[in-house]
Design a protein around this motif. Sequence first.
Motif, PDB file in Angstrom:
ATOM      1  N   THR A   1       0.684  -1.229  -0.056  1.00 10.10           N
ATOM      2  CA  THR A   1      -0.084   0.156   0.017  1.00 10.10           C
ATOM      3  C   THR A   1       0.707   1.350  -0.090  1.00 10.10           C
ATOM      4  OG1 THR A   1      -1.742  -1.149   1.183  1.00 10.10           O
ATOM      5  CG2 THR A   1      -1.752   1.193   1.293  1.00 10.10           C
ATOM      6  N   LEU A   2       1.883   1.122   0.808  1.00  8.53           N
ATOM      7  CA  LEU A   2       2.801   2.389   0.926  1.00  8.53           C
ATOM      8  C   LEU A   2       3.664   2.491  -0.353  1.00  8.53           C
ATOM      9  CD1 LEU A   2       4.115   1.734   4.554  1.00  8.53           C
ATOM     10  CD2 LEU A   2       2.359   3.611   3.646  1.00  8.53           C
ATOM     11  N   ILE A   3       3.996   1.480  -0.869  1.00  2.57           N
ATOM     12  CA  ILE A   3       4.681   1.634  -2.403  1.00  2.57           C
ATOM     13  C   ILE A   3       3.901   2.176  -3.211  1.00  2.57           C
ATOM     14  CG2 ILE A   3       5.429  -0.057  -3.912  1.00  2.57           C
ATOM     15  CD1 ILE A   3       6.652  -2.065  -1.805  1.00  2.57           C
ATOM     16  N   GLN A   4       2.701   1.644  -3.553  1.00  5.34           N
ATOM     17  CA  GLN A   4       1.851   2.380  -4.538  1.00  5.34           C
ATOM     18  C   GLN A   4       1.509   3.578  -4.128  1.00  5.34           C
ATOM     19  OE1 GLN A   4      -1.478  -0.534  -4.481  1.00  5.34           O
ATOM     20  NE2 GLN A   4      -0.574  -2.208  -5.032  1.00  5.34           N
ATOM     21  N   ARG A   5       1.454   4.079  -2.831  1.00 10.16           N
ATOM     22  CA  ARG A   5       0.968   5.140  -2.470  1.00 10.16           C
ATOM     23  C   ARG A   5       2.089   6.539  -2.846  1.00 10.16           C
ATOM     24  NH1 ARG A   5       1.484   7.283   3.540  1.00 10.16           N
ATOM     25  NH2 ARG A   5       3.640   7.323   2.643  1.00 10.16           N
ATOM     26  N   ASP A   6       3.300   6.011  -2.722  1.00 14.66           N
ATOM     27  CA  ASP A   6       4.710   6.831  -2.926  1.00 14.66           C
ATOM     28  C   ASP A   6       5.203   6.426  -3.926  1.00 14.66           C
ATOM     29  OD1 ASP A   6       3.906   7.873  -0.456  1.00 14.66           O
ATOM     30  OD2 ASP A   6       5.553   6.823   0.631  1.00 14.66           O
ATOM     31  N   LYS A   7       4.600   5.644  -5.040  1.00 20.95           N
ATOM     32  CA  LYS A   7       5.345   5.330  -6.158  1.00 20.95           C
ATOM     33  C   LYS A   7       6.744   4.830  -6.030  1.00 20.95           C
ATOM     34  CE  LYS A   7       2.092   8.001  -9.238  1.00 20.95           C
ATOM     35  NZ  LYS A   7       1.473   8.346  -8.033  1.00 20.95           N
ATOM     36  N   TYR A   8       6.974   4.155  -4.799  1.00 25.56           N
ATOM     37  CA  TYR A   8       8.446   3.748  -4.632  1.00 25.56           C
ATOM     38  C   TYR A   8       8.838   2.730  -5.655  1.00 25.56           C
ATOM     39  CZ  TYR A   8      12.087   1.640  -1.911  1.00 25.56           C
ATOM     40  OH  TYR A   8      13.430   1.213  -1.459  1.00 25.56           O
ATOM     41  N   ASP A   9      10.065   2.953  -6.202  1.00 28.01           N
ATOM     42  CA  ASP A   9      10.436   2.182  -7.354  1.00 28.01           C
ATOM     43  C   ASP A   9      11.076   0.866  -6.606  1.00 28.01           C
ATOM     44  OD1 ASP A   9      11.713   1.244  -9.728  1.00 28.01           O
ATOM     45  OD2 ASP A   9      13.485   2.580  -9.412  1.00 28.01           O
ATOM     46  N   THR A  10      10.442  -0.272  -7.139  1.00 34.25           N
ATOM     47  CA  THR A  10      10.814  -1.459  -6.723  1.00 34.25           C
ATOM     48  C   THR A  10      11.682  -2.217  -7.835  1.00 34.25           C
ATOM     49  OG1 THR A  10       8.769  -2.545  -7.196  1.00 34.25           O
ATOM     50  CG2 THR A  10       9.173  -1.847  -4.960  1.00 34.25           C
ATOM     51  N   THR A  11      11.635  -1.356  -9.081  1.00 31.64           N
ATOM     52  CA  THR A  11      12.238  -2.308 -10.377  1.00 31.64           C
ATOM     53  C   THR A  11      13.707  -2.789 -10.300  1.00 31.64           C
ATOM     54  OG1 THR A  11      12.726  -0.198 -11.197  1.00 31.64           O
ATOM     55  CG2 THR A  11      10.494  -1.234 -11.705  1.00 31.64           C
ATOM     56  N   THR A  12      14.444  -2.238  -9.475  1.00 28.81           N
ATOM     57  CA  THR A  12      15.939  -2.267  -9.144  1.00 28.81           C
ATOM     58  C   THR A  12      16.070  -3.155  -7.881  1.00 28.81           C
ATOM     59  OG1 THR A  12      16.447  -0.147  -8.416  1.00 28.81           O
ATOM     60  CG2 THR A  12      16.386  -0.623 -10.794  1.00 28.81           C
ATOM     61  N   LEU A  13      15.184  -3.564  -7.246  1.00 30.86           N
ATOM     62  CA  LEU A  13      15.343  -4.380  -6.027  1.00 30.86           C
ATOM     63  C   LEU A  13      15.313  -5.962  -6.507  1.00 30.86           C
ATOM     64  CD1 LEU A  13      12.821  -2.971  -3.561  1.00 30.86           C
ATOM     65  CD2 LEU A  13      15.270  -2.814  -3.512  1.00 30.86           C
ATOM     66  N   TYR A  14      16.136  -6.692  -5.814  1.00 28.21           N
ATOM     67  CA  TYR A  14      16.349  -8.133  -6.005  1.00 28.21           C
ATOM     68  C   TYR A  14      15.040  -8.879  -6.341  1.00 28.21           C
ATOM     69  CZ  TYR A  14      18.461 -12.826  -5.112  1.00 28.21           C
ATOM     70  OH  TYR A  14      18.832 -14.126  -5.309  1.00 28.21           O
TER      71      TYR A  14
ATOM     72  N   ILE B   1       6.916  -3.179   9.744  1.00 32.62           N
ATOM     73  CA  ILE B   1       6.353  -2.121  10.710  1.00 32.62           C
ATOM     74  C   ILE B   1       5.120  -2.539  11.410  1.00 32.62           C
ATOM     75  CG2 ILE B   1       5.221   0.278  10.704  1.00 32.62           C
ATOM     76  CD1 ILE B   1       6.415   0.986   8.023  1.00 32.62           C
ATOM     77  N   PRO B   2       5.251  -2.765  12.635  1.00 32.37           N
ATOM     78  CA  PRO B   2       4.194  -3.325  13.491  1.00 32.37           C
ATOM     79  C   PRO B   2       2.774  -2.944  13.244  1.00 32.37           C
ATOM     80  CG  PRO B   2       5.894  -2.875  14.875  1.00 32.37           C
ATOM     81  CD  PRO B   2       6.162  -2.127  13.728  1.00 32.37           C
ATOM     82  N   ALA B   3       1.668  -3.406  12.966  1.00 31.06           N
ATOM     83  CA  ALA B   3       0.299  -3.193  12.642  1.00 31.06           C
ATOM     84  C   ALA B   3       0.080  -2.105  13.679  1.00 31.06           C
ATOM     85  CB  ALA B   3      -0.751  -4.386  12.605  1.00 31.06           C
ATOM     86  N   ASP B   4       0.414  -1.789  14.940  1.00 31.14           N
ATOM     87  CA  ASP B   4      -0.391  -0.601  15.609  1.00 31.14           C
ATOM     88  C   ASP B   4       1.091   0.485  15.886  1.00 31.14           C
ATOM     89  OD1 ASP B   4      -2.543  -2.062  16.124  1.00 31.14           O
ATOM     90  OD2 ASP B   4      -1.577  -3.282  17.821  1.00 31.14           O
ATOM     91  N   ALA B   5       1.785   0.392  14.913  1.00 27.14           N
ATOM     92  CA  ALA B   5       3.061   1.621  15.012  1.00 27.14           C
ATOM     93  C   ALA B   5       2.199   3.047  15.256  1.00 27.14           C
ATOM     94  CB  ALA B   5       4.015   1.398  13.838  1.00 27.14           C
ATOM     95  N   SER B   6       2.960   3.704  15.977  1.00 25.55           N
ATOM     96  CA  SER B   6       2.598   5.352  15.971  1.00 25.55           C
ATOM     97  C   SER B   6       2.929   6.068  14.621  1.00 25.55           C
ATOM     98  CB  SER B   6       2.758   5.880  17.265  1.00 25.55           C
ATOM     99  OG  SER B   6       2.376   5.132  18.448  1.00 25.55           O
ATOM    100  N   HIS B   7       3.959   5.797  14.228  1.00 21.01           N
ATOM    101  CA  HIS B   7       4.699   6.488  13.116  1.00 21.01           C
ATOM    102  C   HIS B   7       4.883   5.768  11.888  1.00 21.01           C
ATOM    103  CE1 HIS B   7       5.978   8.829  16.880  1.00 21.01           C
ATOM    104  NE2 HIS B   7       5.268   9.666  16.599  1.00 21.01           N
ATOM    105  N   VAL B   8       3.983   5.212  11.462  1.00 22.22           N
ATOM    106  CA  VAL B   8       3.964   4.560  10.108  1.00 22.22           C
ATOM    107  C   VAL B   8       4.991   5.159   9.018  1.00 22.22           C
ATOM    108  CG1 VAL B   8       2.775   3.263   8.155  1.00 22.22           C
ATOM    109  CG2 VAL B   8       2.055   3.123  10.494  1.00 22.22           C
ATOM    110  N   ASP B   9       4.487   6.320   8.635  1.00 20.31           N
ATOM    111  CA  ASP B   9       5.530   7.111   7.592  1.00 20.31           C
ATOM    112  C   ASP B   9       6.949   7.180   7.985  1.00 20.31           C
ATOM    113  OD1 ASP B   9       3.204   7.360   5.758  1.00 20.31           O
ATOM    114  OD2 ASP B   9       2.702   9.301   6.733  1.00 20.31           O
ATOM    115  N   ALA B  10       7.309   7.420   9.282  1.00 18.61           N
ATOM    116  CA  ALA B  10       8.640   7.745   9.467  1.00 18.61           C
ATOM    117  C   ALA B  10       9.295   6.265   9.506  1.00 18.61           C
ATOM    118  CB  ALA B  10       8.938   8.219  11.035  1.00 18.61           C
ATOM    119  N   ALA B  11       8.769   5.294   9.746  1.00 21.33           N
ATOM    120  CA  ALA B  11       9.412   3.747   9.745  1.00 21.33           C
ATOM    121  C   ALA B  11       9.478   3.723   8.166  1.00 21.33           C
ATOM    122  CB  ALA B  11       8.423   2.843  10.680  1.00 21.33           C
ATOM    123  N   TRP B  12       8.425   3.876   7.480  1.00 24.95           N
ATOM    124  CA  TRP B  12       8.423   3.595   5.990  1.00 24.95           C
ATOM    125  C   TRP B  12       9.790   4.396   5.368  1.00 24.95           C
ATOM    126  CZ3 TRP B  12       8.219   0.637   2.274  1.00 24.95           C
ATOM    127  CH2 TRP B  12       8.246   1.284   0.765  1.00 24.95           C
TER     128      TRP B  12
END
Length: 452
Positions: free
Chosen positions: A119-132, A330-341
């Motif tokens: 969900t975060l990858i899609q939201r931020d258009k995070y590039d996974t094309t050069t990940l293993y 990231i734990p499901a109940d984390a307070s700072h999801v974006d920061a962890a991301w």
Amino acid sequence: MKHNVVQKFMLVSLSVMFIGISTGISTGDQVSASSGSQADTGNTLKVLYWNSDDFNRTYGDLFRKKYPNTNIEVVAPGGMSAITDYNAAIQKYSPDLVMLPPYQYKQMSNDKKLVDLETLIQRDKYDTTTLYPGLLDELKKQGGGTLYGLSPKADSYALLYNADLFKKYNVKAPSDGMTWEEILNLAKKFPTKGDKNSRIWGLSSFGSSNLVMDIARTEGLTYIDPTTLKATANTTAWKNAYRIASEATKSGVLDEKVSLSGKSYLESSSFNMGRSAMIVASISQLQSLQAAKSGVKNYKPFTLGIAAGPADSKDRKSTGNVFITEIFAIPADASHVDAAWDFIQYFNGDDYANEYYKLPSISAPLSRTIKEYSGYKLDAFYKLKPNLDSSIAGYVLMNKSPNFELDFRSVLGKELTKVVNGKKTLDKATAAIQTQTQAVANKLTGAQTAKK
């Protein structure tokens, strides 16, 4: 030498065990929080890890250079030992970011206790094309079909070979996806005569028992079922591994990685010095070759080839010989999801890769793929899909008893030595390995029953 081998494998095993958990940073409470970096907002990112000093050396100090306004609080309930109960630690300390071994990642993913990173990858258009790519697929598989974590490093191996020796002796060069048996058959095509200090070797590898363990990892074999504690060391696949390894030892194609008297580590390596046709190695071997060029007098360089392998004989596009020790989640109940991301993105991104590959010593390639390192192409290290099933089983066994693997190696070494020396048939050795391995498991089961 045997002590060093055991130590090497224990380090690999312990690296799976001594796994902590890591960091995050942000104001977003929900996965649907606004995109964009939250790392410089001055929030405190709480990280669960096994040791704060180790965390700072490996991650924290480098991340603070990138985000100087970030406050990182490291919670280390284990002090200087492994975290034994991740669920309890997460419930008690409410971290924003954790670093999980594959077993815990699989369990927590299946229990829906982690944030869905897709969900975060899609939201931020995070590039996974050069990940293993194979690693992404495996993490998704272990997550029950959903990607709940990313690992910045994948300790993968490849088949390095001396192309000049293959040409000289008119042997067909290795190709991607070869099995251990095929590689060892290639090794047997090289000369086996001559003084050990100067002769040519087919393959740089330790003796039979260690070669068996290499084959077993590649093939995804376990010697004890981690659930039932029933020995599985006499299966057709295990027996085949015993046969392949003992035959290779008897044929004289293995250099046994013997240290030469009066020679440095670099000069003692027959592969470094151009006297071994092949070696299965990590990226660190490329550093050794570069060091030999500049550090060994009158060094004679050779043409290096790199093939993806060894591969699992059941699936030539995969291998169990890839180690993942820390999966960022990231734990499901984390307070700072974006920061962890933000933290996860950084350590799986190009900025970190640029810093990492400047380090004087590299043991594993990053999951963010690069085309070359030290002048050598790295694509072969990323071609095979990792299979984490056997390493997960190994983690479970180690948690039941750290001595399991050491005991099995001891039995294996003694029995295969008898086979190599012609004092025992392969069938009898296989039966003995099975019996003695089961005795070790029974002893543990009995001890656990007595405690109850």
